[in-house]
Scaffold this motif. Structure first.
Motif, PDB file in Angstrom:
ATOM      1  N   ALA A 137       0.833  -1.201   0.000  1.00 16.50           N
ATOM      2  CA  ALA A 137       0.000   0.000   0.000  1.00 16.50           C
ATOM      3  C   ALA A 137       0.869   1.253   0.000  1.00 16.50           C
ATOM      4  N   GLU A 138       1.959   1.210   0.745  1.00 14.33           N
ATOM      5  CA  GLU A 138       2.937   2.292   0.745  1.00 14.33           C
ATOM      6  C   GLU A 138       4.251   1.776   1.321  1.00 14.33           C
ATOM      7  N   VAL A 139       5.300   2.555   1.100  1.00 13.54           N
ATOM      8  CA  VAL A 139       6.639   2.200   1.560  1.00 13.54           C
ATOM      9  C   VAL A 139       7.210   3.391   2.323  1.00 13.54           C
ATOM     10  N   LEU A 140       7.742   3.127   3.520  1.00 14.57           N
ATOM     11  CA  LEU A 140       8.346   4.167   4.348  1.00 14.57           C
ATOM     12  C   LEU A 140       9.854   3.958   4.367  1.00 14.57           C
ATOM     13  N   LEU A 141      10.617   5.030   4.163  1.00 17.07           N
ATOM     14  CA  LEU A 141      12.070   4.917   4.130  1.00 17.07           C
ATOM     15  C   LEU A 141      12.726   5.975   5.013  1.00 17.07           C
ATOM     16  N   PRO A 142      13.677   5.556   5.856  1.00 20.51           N
ATOM     17  CA  PRO A 142      14.375   6.496   6.737  1.00 20.51           C
ATOM     18  C   PRO A 142      15.573   7.132   6.033  1.00 20.51           C
ATOM     19  N   ARG A 143      15.281   7.929   5.029  1.00 20.80           N
ATOM     20  CA  ARG A 143      16.315   8.595   4.257  1.00 20.80           C
ATOM     21  C   ARG A 143      15.726   9.844   3.610  1.00 20.80           C
ATOM     22  N   THR A 144      16.585  10.791   3.264  1.00 19.79           N
ATOM     23  CA  THR A 144      16.100  11.985   2.588  1.00 19.79           C
ATOM     24  C   THR A 144      15.573  11.613   1.206  1.00 19.79           C
ATOM     25  N   ALA A 145      14.645  12.402   0.714  1.00 19.76           N
ATOM     26  CA  ALA A 145      14.083  12.146  -0.612  1.00 19.76           C
ATOM     27  C   ALA A 145      15.126  12.443  -1.680  1.00 19.76           C
ATOM     28  N   PRO A 146      15.424  11.483  -2.539  1.00 18.92           N
ATOM     29  CA  PRO A 146      16.402  11.733  -3.610  1.00 18.92           C
ATOM     30  C   PRO A 146      15.809  12.617  -4.691  1.00 18.92           C
ATOM     31  N   ALA A 147      16.685  13.204  -5.467  1.00 20.90           N
ATOM     32  CA  ALA A 147      16.216  14.060  -6.561  1.00 20.90           C
ATOM     33  C   ALA A 147      15.405  13.248  -7.563  1.00 20.90           C
ATOM     34  N   ASP A 148      15.840  12.011  -7.805  1.00 19.68           N
ATOM     35  CA  ASP A 148      15.139  11.129  -8.739  1.00 19.68           C
ATOM     36  C   ASP A 148      14.466  10.005  -7.953  1.00 19.68           C
ATOM     37  N   GLN A 149      13.160  10.083  -7.829  1.00 19.28           N
ATOM     38  CA  GLN A 149      12.414   9.084  -7.066  1.00 19.28           C
ATOM     39  C   GLN A 149      11.826   7.985  -7.946  1.00 19.28           C
ATOM     40  N   GLU A 150      12.000   8.119  -9.249  1.00 18.90           N
ATOM     41  CA  GLU A 150      11.397   7.175 -10.171  1.00 18.90           C
ATOM     42  C   GLU A 150      11.860   5.733  -9.941  1.00 18.90           C
ATOM     43  N   PRO A 151      13.160   5.453  -9.648  1.00 21.20           N
ATOM     44  CA  PRO A 151      13.554   4.063  -9.408  1.00 21.20           C
ATOM     45  C   PRO A 151      12.788   3.422  -8.252  1.00 21.20           C
ATOM     46  N   TYR A 152      12.440   4.194  -7.232  1.00 22.56           N
ATOM     47  CA  TYR A 152      11.670   3.669  -6.101  1.00 22.56           C
ATOM     48  C   TYR A 152      10.234   3.366  -6.520  1.00 22.56           C
ATOM     49  N   ARG A 153       9.626   4.297  -7.231  1.00 22.85           N
ATOM     50  CA  ARG A 153       8.248   4.070  -7.675  1.00 22.85           C
ATOM     51  C   ARG A 153       8.178   2.889  -8.639  1.00 22.85           C
ATOM     52  N   ARG A 154       9.204   2.765  -9.473  1.00 21.30           N
ATOM     53  CA  ARG A 154       9.193   1.683 -10.469  1.00 21.30           C
ATOM     54  C   ARG A 154       9.293   0.315  -9.809  1.00 21.30           C
ATOM     55  N   HIS A 155      10.121   0.186  -8.782  1.00 19.22           N
ATOM     56  CA  HIS A 155      10.271  -1.122  -8.142  1.00 19.22           C
ATOM     57  C   HIS A 155       9.118  -1.422  -7.178  1.00 19.22           C
ATOM     58  N   PHE A 156       8.790  -0.483  -6.325  1.00 21.90           N
ATOM     59  CA  PHE A 156       7.778  -0.762  -5.305  1.00 21.90           C
ATOM     60  C   PHE A 156       6.355  -0.689  -5.857  1.00 21.90           C
ATOM     61  N   ARG A 157       6.165   0.081  -6.934  1.00 19.65           N
ATOM     62  CA  ARG A 157       4.834   0.255  -7.531  1.00 19.65           C
ATOM     63  C   ARG A 157       3.817   0.674  -6.473  1.00 19.65           C
ATOM     64  N   ALA A 158       4.229   1.636  -5.640  1.00 15.16           N
ATOM     65  CA  ALA A 158       3.405   2.113  -4.535  1.00 15.16           C
ATOM     66  C   ALA A 158       3.927   3.489  -4.105  1.00 15.16           C
ATOM     67  N   PRO A 159       3.109   4.265  -3.406  1.00 16.77           N
ATOM     68  CA  PRO A 159       3.608   5.541  -2.877  1.00 16.77           C
ATOM     69  C   PRO A 159       4.786   5.302  -1.933  1.00 16.77           C
ATOM     70  N   VAL A 160       5.838   6.100  -2.073  1.00 14.45           N
ATOM     71  CA  VAL A 160       7.030   5.991  -1.228  1.00 14.45           C
ATOM     72  C   VAL A 160       7.154   7.277  -0.420  1.00 14.45           C
ATOM     73  N   ARG A 161       7.226   7.125   0.891  1.00 15.97           N
ATOM     74  CA  ARG A 161       7.352   8.271   1.791  1.00 15.97           C
ATOM     75  C   ARG A 161       8.762   8.271   2.385  1.00 15.97           C
ATOM     76  N   PHE A 162       9.480   9.341   2.135  1.00 22.56           N
ATOM     77  CA  PHE A 162      10.846   9.471   2.648  1.00 22.56           C
ATOM     78  C   PHE A 162      10.834  10.240   3.970  1.00 22.56           C
ATOM     79  N   ASN A 163      12.018  10.337   4.599  1.00 22.58           N
ATOM     80  CA  ASN A 163      12.161  11.030   5.881  1.00 22.58           C
ATOM     81  C   ASN A 163      11.248  10.435   6.957  1.00 22.58           C
ATOM     82  N   GLN A 164      11.201   9.114   6.991  1.00 25.12           N
ATOM     83  CA  GLN A 164      10.410   8.412   7.984  1.00 25.12           C
ATOM     84  C   GLN A 164      11.327   7.865   9.087  1.00 25.12           C
ATOM     85  N   GLU A 165      10.732   7.423  10.180  1.00 21.41           N
ATOM     86  CA  GLU A 165      11.517   6.932  11.313  1.00 21.41           C
ATOM     87  C   GLU A 165      11.957   5.489  11.148  1.00 21.41           C
TER      88      GLU A 165
END
Length: 390
Positions: free
Chosen positions: A195-223
């Motif tokens: 449904a979504e993916v949480l990542l404990p890292r700053t948002a990269p300039a290019d987020q497309e590789p994350y969206r392409r693999h996870f095929r879900a909303p990716v939220r950066f700057n998480q705990e």
């Protein structure tokens, strides 16, 4: 080493019984025991071919990380978790790819999880598979720990790093979730998505590789590094699961845990890393979780040469360092996640641990040698510096 350990079981195939030994269920080389802080190469084996994709010879990079390139010929070999972090740091620098860990992880399969991967393949349901991962990953990886929680009809599968010397925690988190998604797709079908993916890292300039693999909303700057998906997916049955093979594999995992032994202080570190940001973690609460008296907990830790407060400080510092270094999570939010009622209390504790304020660490600490800060903390906690909640 021989894999023919324990009894021979019998399974039916095409109406006929066939014997299954542990040796036939487990390929040679799998199941080597791990000391604390080590991992089976497994998923990390994908680092070498990923470097090749960038036109880089992996051997010099692997040597610079302090490893023998020959280790990468067999994913059953073991390496220090700290060396994995160094190798990823070097790989990011060489390729100039900020999502290198994601690329390596997405090449991995359920079998990259070694003996545990084979076990979850034969679990009755997806829920059983995830529980097997959570309960048994320590025989494959003693540098990170998974946990599963259910909240409001959603399952949260989280991977946490609990070693002070861990470099590139963001890359390790990316890779862990990438292979976890691959494993769940192997169980649920190729069209499965979280449904979504949480990542404990700053948002990269290019987020497309994350969206392409996870095929879900990716939220950066998480705990935390977390896959979120409907809890009902845990009830799905796993196609092709063989109950007899599962029994054989469970026996081998049980034997591996016995052979590996237990280091009590490492067990406490793993437990604290999965709970420290989400629940009450006083020594009394941890003792209750382990069904033992508080004095028993203290005595067993004393036998390991470290106290509960020192371990709690190590884990708090590690979580704080990862969030300060890899994310833009506000200081007040980090303080609250670690159980401090005020940001000022967290600031005082962090200064005792590292010699710097969290703000100063975030401003310039990302460029400082990690080992220096680890040595500072180790010295301070051994001499009783605390600032933690009890």
């Amino acid at each position: 080493m021989s894999n023919d350990i324990g009894p021979t079981f019998r399974s039916k195939s095409n109406g006929q019984e066939r014997p299954i030994s542990l040796g036939s269920a487990v390929p040679a080389g799998l199941g080597r025991t791990l000391p604390p802080g080590y991992i089976h190469l497994g998923v990390a084996k994908e680092i070498a071919p990923t470097l090749h994709e960038f036109g880089i010879d992996p051997a010099p990079v692997i040597r610079e990380a302090g490893l023998d390139p020959g280790l990468f010929d067999d994913d059953a070999n073991i390496i220090p978790h700290a060396a994995l972090g160094r190798l990823l740091t070097l790989s990011v620098a060489r390729t100039r790819c900020p999502h290198f860990g994601l690329l390596a992880g997405r090449h991995a399969t359920i079998l990259s999880l070694g003996l545990v991967g084979r076990l979850i393949q034969h679990s009755e349901t997806v829920g059983d598979a995830v529980q097997s991962l959570v309960s048994n990953l320590s025989i494959e990886n003693r540098g990170a720990v998974p946990s599963l929680t259910i909240s409001d009809g959603m399952a949260l599968l989280t991977f946490s790093i609990y070693l002070l010397e861990a470099e590139s925690a963001d890359q390790i988190s990316d890779g862990s979730l990438a292979v976890a998604v691959n494993a769940l797709r192997a169980l649920c079908g190729a069209d499965w998505n979280p449904a979504e993916v949480l990542l404990p890292r700053t948002a990269p300039a290019d987020q497309e590789p994350y969206r392409r693999h996870f095929r879900a909303p990716v939220r950066f700057n998480q705990e935390s590094a977390t896959l979120v998906f409907p809890a009902r997916d845990l009830d799905r049955r796993v196609d092709g699961a063989d109950p007899m093979m599962r029994e054989v594999l469970e026996e081998r995992v049980r034997q591996m845990k016995i052979a590996q032994g237990r280091e009590f202080s490492d067990d406490i570190r793993r437990l604290l890393r999965t709970r420290l940001t989400s629940t009450r973690c006083s020594a009394e609460a941890i003792a209750e979780t382990l069904a033992m008296h508080r004095r028993t907990l203290s005595r067993r830790l004393k036998d390991s040469g470290i106290g509960y407060r020192a371990i709690a400080n190590e884990i708090r510092f590690e979580i704080a360092r990862q969030l300060l270094q890899d994310t833009e999570v506000p200081l007040g939010q980090i303080a609250a996640a670690l159980g401090y009622s005020e940001a000022s209390a967290f600031t005082r504790a962090f200064r005792r641990w590292s010699g710097r304020t969290p703000k100063a660490w975030r401003a310039d600490g990302r460029l400082a040698p990690i080992a220096q800060s680890v040595n500072v903390l180790s010295s301070r906690v051994k001499h009783g510096a605390s600032g933690s909640l009890q």
